[in-house]
Design an enzyme around this catalytic site. Structure first.
Site, PDB file in Angstrom:
ATOM      1  N   ASP A 111       0.931   4.495   2.091  1.00 12.81           N
ATOM      2  CA  ASP A 111       0.411   5.161   3.286  1.00 12.81           C
ATOM      3  C   ASP A 111       0.988   6.566   3.350  1.00 12.81           C
ATOM      4  O   ASP A 111       2.213   6.751   3.252  1.00 12.81           O
ATOM      5  CB  ASP A 111       0.801   4.390   4.549  1.00 12.81           C
ATOM      6  CG  ASP A 111       0.260   2.970   4.544  1.00 12.81           C
ATOM      7  OD1 ASP A 111      -0.963   2.804   4.617  1.00 12.81           O
ATOM      8  OD2 ASP A 111       1.071   2.024   4.456  1.00 12.81           O
ATOM      9  N   ASP A 168       0.840  -1.195   0.000  1.00  7.93           N
ATOM     10  CA  ASP A 168       0.000   0.000   0.000  1.00  7.93           C
ATOM     11  C   ASP A 168       0.875   1.245   0.000  1.00  7.93           C
ATOM     12  O   ASP A 168       2.062   1.198   0.359  1.00  7.93           O
ATOM     13  CB  ASP A 168      -0.880   0.048   1.256  1.00  7.93           C
ATOM     14  CG  ASP A 168      -1.811  -1.154   1.367  1.00  7.93           C
ATOM     15  OD1 ASP A 168      -2.085  -1.795   0.330  1.00  7.93           O
ATOM     16  OD2 ASP A 168      -2.258  -1.431   2.488  1.00  7.93           O
TER      17      ASP A 168
END
Length: 202
Positions: free
Chosen positions: A132, A130
């Site tokens: 972030d 991901d």
């Protein structure tokens, strides 16, 4: 503002004897890996931190003495950090949205695996990692600013984006707020709070 904020990465001069470290946290890893400041209450002079390993399942929370810190890297310091010869969707997305984030005028930076990798050069990123990010927004955005946030969120399509808004009193997921929910979950040092006014929480 406290000297240490959630998502800051810290390198230590040794770990406390009461840390009760897991088996994956060997001496070589502890020598190279920073700990990350997490949101929790602590006694004066102590800081709640988390240690991460190579795998998503390898996470360990404990406290440290502030006096043990020898180096600090904030997310903002990593916003334009040089990237090693490694490509993945999360790093590509970071390069793409960086100019848009800069244009908002708000302080921002990568956190999570991307921030950890940029700060430590440890190979924790995967093809499906991901992206972030933390964005420091001290007051509710106006219409133009809200549109800029929507454009930023829409730009990241190749990986999952976890954009956290830090109000100075706590942090919440931009996706919850953008979805028009009546209340968002604000993570604070005193624990999570469900609130309709995250910028006004005392």
């Amino acid at each position: 503002m406290d000297a240490w904020r959630a998502h800051d990465l810290l390198w230590l001069d040794g770990l406390p004897d009461d840390a009760c470290l897991p088996t994956w946290a060997d001496a070589a890893w502890l020598q190279a890996a920073p700990v990350v400041v997490r949101r929790a209450s602590c006694s004066p002079g102590r800081i709640p931190v988390g240690l991460r390993g190579m795998l998503r399942s390898e996470r360990h929370g404990f406290e440290i003495d502030a006096a043990a810190i020898v180096r600090r890297v904030t997310p903002e310091m990593l916003a334009h950090a040089p990237v090693a010869d490694f490509s993945c969707a999360a790093l590509d997305a970071l390069r793409l949205v960086a100019p848009l984030l800069d244009a908002t005028g708000w302080a921002w930076g990568p956190t999570g695996g991307v921030g950890f990798a940029l700060a430590s050069s440890l190979p924790v990123l995967r093809a499906d990692s991901d992206l972030d990010l933390v964005l420091r927004i001290a007051a509710p955005p106006d219409a133009a600013q809200a549109e800029a946030l929507r454009a930023i969120a829409a730009t990241v399509t190749a990986c999952r984006l976890d954009l956290q808004i830090d109000t100075g009193r706590g942090g919440f997921a931009y996706a919850e707020w953008a979805a028009g929910r009546a209340k968002v979950l604000l993570k604070t040092d005193r624990g999570p709070v469900l609130t309709a006014t995250p910028w006004e929480l005392a």
